[in-house]
Design an enzyme around this catalytic site. Structure first.
Site, mmCIF file in Angstrom:
data_model
loop_
_atom_site.group_PDB
_atom_site.id
_atom_site.type_symbol
_atom_site.label_atom_id
_atom_site.label_comp_id
_atom_site.label_asym_id
_atom_site.label_seq_id
_atom_site.Cartn_x
_atom_site.Cartn_y
_atom_site.Cartn_z
ATOM 1 C CD GLU A 196 -1.154 -0.314 3.699
ATOM 2 O OE1 GLU A 196 -2.115 -1.108 3.625
ATOM 3 O OE2 GLU A 196 -0.921 0.367 4.697
ATOM 4 C CB CYS B 48 3.400 7.311 2.950
ATOM 5 S SG CYS B 48 4.070 6.077 4.032
ATOM 6 C CB CYS C 137 8.740 -5.491 7.408
ATOM 7 S SG CYS C 137 10.306 -4.826 8.025
ATOM 8 C CB CYS D 228 8.684 -3.378 14.921
ATOM 9 S SG CYS D 228 10.270 -2.910 14.207
ATOM 10 C CB CYS E 16 5.172 -2.515 12.795
ATOM 11 S SG CYS E 16 5.095 -2.236 11.021
ATOM 12 C CB SER F 188 12.211 3.809 13.548
ATOM 13 O OG SER F 188 11.487 4.314 12.450
ATOM 14 C CG LEU F 189 16.350 5.970 19.304
ATOM 15 C CD1 LEU F 189 17.585 5.179 18.900
ATOM 16 C CD2 LEU F 189 16.774 7.313 19.927
ATOM 17 C CG HIS F 190 10.511 3.289 17.903
ATOM 18 N ND1 HIS F 190 9.996 4.493 17.480
ATOM 19 C CD2 HIS F 190 10.385 2.457 16.839
ATOM 20 C CE1 HIS F 190 9.581 4.380 16.232
ATOM 21 N NE2 HIS F 190 9.810 3.175 15.819
ATOM 22 C CG ASN G 222 -1.870 5.004 13.901
ATOM 23 O OD1 ASN G 222 -2.754 5.769 14.265
ATOM 24 N ND2 ASN G 222 -0.964 5.328 13.013
ATOM 25 C CB CYS H 62 1.856 2.242 7.607
ATOM 26 S SG CYS H 62 2.086 2.559 5.882
HETATM 27 N N1 SAH Z 1 10.861 0.273 8.313
HETATM 28 C C1 SAH Z 1 11.003 1.675 8.413
HETATM 29 C C2 SAH Z 1 9.982 2.468 7.639
HETATM 30 C C3 SAH Z 1 8.565 1.991 7.667
HETATM 31 S S1 SAH Z 1 7.740 2.166 9.182
HETATM 32 C C4 SAH Z 1 11.040 2.108 9.874
HETATM 33 O O1 SAH Z 1 10.725 1.298 10.740
HETATM 34 O O2 SAH Z 1 11.420 3.260 10.114
HETATM 35 C C5 SAH Z 1 7.479 3.919 9.275
HETATM 36 C C6 SAH Z 1 7.234 4.445 10.668
HETATM 37 O O3 SAH Z 1 5.957 3.995 11.169
HETATM 38 C C7 SAH Z 1 8.280 3.982 11.670
HETATM 39 O O4 SAH Z 1 8.771 5.042 12.429
HETATM 40 C C8 SAH Z 1 7.486 3.018 12.518
HETATM 41 O O5 SAH Z 1 8.063 2.901 13.780
HETATM 42 C C9 SAH Z 1 6.117 3.632 12.520
HETATM 43 N N2 SAH Z 1 5.055 2.713 12.956
HETATM 44 C C10 SAH Z 1 4.969 1.389 12.730
HETATM 45 N N3 SAH Z 1 3.866 0.877 13.317
HETATM 46 C C11 SAH Z 1 3.251 1.905 13.930
HETATM 47 C C12 SAH Z 1 2.063 2.013 14.721
HETATM 48 N N4 SAH Z 1 1.293 0.949 14.994
HETATM 49 N N5 SAH Z 1 1.724 3.242 15.186
HETATM 50 C C13 SAH Z 1 2.486 4.322 14.904
HETATM 51 N N6 SAH Z 1 3.616 4.279 14.170
HETATM 52 C C14 SAH Z 1 3.996 3.081 13.693
HETATM 53 FE FE1 SF4 Z 2 9.556 -3.212 9.481
HETATM 54 FE FE2 SF4 Z 2 9.562 -0.571 10.040
HETATM 55 FE FE3 SF4 Z 2 7.419 -2.113 10.614
HETATM 56 FE FE4 SF4 Z 2 9.657 -2.407 12.036
HETATM 57 S S1 SF4 Z 2 8.351 -0.560 11.939
HETATM 58 S S2 SF4 Z 2 8.409 -4.088 11.205
HETATM 59 S S3 SF4 Z 2 11.193 -2.061 10.453
HETATM 60 S S4 SF4 Z 2 8.197 -1.667 8.613
#
Ligand code: SAH
Ligand code: SF4
Length: 346
Positions: free
Chosen positions: A89, A103, A110, A114, A117, A215-217, A291, A335
């Site tokens: 998407e 985007c 992936c 994570c 995600c 994406s540090l988190h 989200n 996403c």
């Molecule tokens: N793989 C890359 C890019 C895709 S994810 C990465 O991880 O940076 C893009 C962004 O969306 C990242 O910062 C990720 O942490 C965030 N993201 C993923 N799942 C999410 C969720 N459920 N709520 C908010 N942000 C989210």
């Molecule tokens: Fe992959 Fe980015 Fe999602 Fe982590 S947050 S699973 S690296 S798409």
């Protein structure tokens, strides 16, 4: 079949069919910049060569499966099917200022996995080709043409980890930046990565003016590993060195993305370790509201008040910090979620 995005192949066809360079230039202009369909763009070629060129060159690589427009704000989600059957998407973000961003996805699924995600829950990953990455921009741009809009910004924040698909992502970036193709400014492109140190440095060296987001988190190793399994392989100390290197090459600050999860990475200790970790780096911190996704029990987003408090402490410490405003909550939730639902076996 050759791809319109493959400059060498197009040049070979142009010579063989004895087409003037100016005609191909006009075709590219019509296709990439004027949002025209392949049939319309092909009219820029002389009639005798048009049919053969059209039969040898592919312009599209994805099938648009469905479109979902937000009833709340200016977001639209486009769901595509790849030739090998995966769903991916893209999200169009119409920002109030009139700016339009897209985007894009770099992989179907992936492998990083994570826990927060939806794409990560798909597990498997198939890296997209640059043709598939670029077709997301082409098709979204054409859909926007009907509204008198065009894409000004491209962010690699859709499905997948761009730094695990470096070759194809770099090829796509070259076409996005090429004056003969999309001619986007590198400052209008942002690549978001989960943090693969060597690849981050390579990307910054190759595209020094490009935007990069990490994406540090969490700035606590054990906690980061809990959120991002791949963090085990790339510890925070190594990541910090890559951040130093990247910020020394790039003019604009590195964006640090920090998804706020209640009790997991938003405590006072999390904040003090984050401040300590980022000290001395030229970064912009973007705090992301969570989200909610399916099958992620136990994850709760940090409340709005605490998010603002976090941002205020970062600002006090001298960092620029913003809280991300999320678009398309009704169509997307997060996403990767739509594609995940479509891909899941019935
Ligand atoms: N793989 C890359 C890019 C895709 S994810 C990465 O991880 O940076 C893009 C962004 O969306 C990242 O910062 C990720 O942490 C965030 N993201 C993923 N799942 C999410 C969720 N459920 N709520 C908010 N942000 C989210
Ligand atoms: Fe992959 Fe980015 Fe999602 Fe982590 S947050 S699973 S690296 S798409």
């Amino acid at each position: 079949m050759h791809s319109i995005h493959d400059k060498l192949a197009i040049e070979e066809i142009r010579k063989r069919l004895r087409i003037e360079p100016g005609h191909v230039r006009r075709l590219r202009n019509a296709f990439y910049k004027k949002q025209e369909t392949p049939a319309e763009a092909l009219e820029q070629l002389p009639a005798p060569q048009r049919r053969i060129f059209g039969s040898e060159v592919a312009f599209h690589f994805l099938t648009c499966h469905s479109r979902h427009d937000s009833q709340l704000d200016g977001a639209s989600k486009l769901l595509y099917r790849t030739a090998s059957g995966q769903m991916i998407e893209s999200v169009i973000l119409r920002i109030a200022s009139g700016r339009t961003s897209l985007c894009v996805s770099s992989q179907a699924g992936c492998a990083v996995g994570c826990c927060f995600c939806a794409t990560g829950q798909l597990g498997m990953a198939r890296s997209l080709t640059h043709h598939e990455i670029l077709d997301q921009v082409i098709q979204a741009n054409r859909a926007l043409g009907a509204e008198g809009r065009s894409i000004r910004n491209v962010v690699f924040m859709g499905m997948g980890e761009p730094m695990l698909n470096e070759t194809e992502v770099y090829k796509a970036l070259n076409v996005l930046l090429s004056p003969q193709c999309f001619d986007l400014s590198p400052a209008k492109i942002l690549v978001s990565t989960v943090g693969i140190p060597d690849a981050m440095v390579r990307c910054a060296e190759r595209f020094p003016r490009l935007g990069m987001a990490l994406s540090l988190h969490s700035a606590r190793q054990a906690q980061r590993e809990r959120l991002i399994p791949l963090a085990r392989r790339y510890p925070l100390a190594r990541l910090r060195k890559a951040m130093e290197h990247v910020t020394s090459i790039q003019r604009r600050p590195l964006m640090v993305e920090y998804l706020l999860l209640a009790g997991l990475n938003d405590t006072d200790q999390d904040l003090s370790e984050l401040l300590c970790y980022l000290r001395g780096l030229r970064v912009h911190v973007n705090l992301i509201p969570y989200n909610v996704i399916a099958n992620a029990t136990g994850l709760i987003g940090t409340a709005a008040e605490r998010r603002c408090w976090f941002a205020a402490r970062l600002t006090e410490a001298g960092f620029t910090a913003t809280v991300r405003y999320s678009l398309g909550a009704d169509i997307a939730a997060a996403c990767g979620q739509l594609a995940r639902l479509e891909t899941a076996p019935a």
